[in-house]
Scaffold this active site. Sequence first.
Site, PDB file in Angstrom:
ATOM      1  CB  CYS A  73     -45.241  -4.962 -13.745  1.00  0.00           C
ATOM      2  SG  CYS A  73     -46.373  -5.217 -15.120  1.00  0.00           S
ATOM      3  CB  CYS A  76     -48.635  -5.490 -12.673  1.00  0.00           C
ATOM      4  SG  CYS A  76     -47.815  -6.749 -13.658  1.00  0.00           S
TER       5      CYS A  76
END
Length: 150
Positions: A73, A76
């Site tokens: 991600c 993230c």
Amino acid sequence: MNNDTTGLLQIACPHCHAINRVPGARLGQAPACGRCHRPLFTATPLALNSAAFEAHASRSQIPLLVDFWAGWCGPCRQMAPEFTKAAAQLEPRMRLGKVDTEAEPAIASRFGIRSIPTMVLIQGGHEIARQSGAMPASSIVQWASAQLRG
């Protein structure tokens, strides 16, 4: 959280996950673990597996702010250093931890994580607030602090 700073609080060690009793008034005085003798606060987020998660979310009496994330991600990865900066500002009022949703899908499922990154604030084993999306450290600190005041 126990607002009486003179009372004893149960704090999970970030290293061995043993539960320690610490006077609330001593939280800011760099207390050490009674078992492993390492600092109870490190100003860095913990990588939480299922056993460590239970110790910090359910048995520790300080709130736990969890970043649910995954290595694939992009947002993230962008938020990871910001979450680390926030840990330095939020400890010892709360513990910060990270749960890799790929490595610990049962924890992510338990909290109904549908998008990442998602932060969940847990106190006494129960979710008290959540926020999805990447945020800078200042916003993480502001959001988490506001949840405890409210």
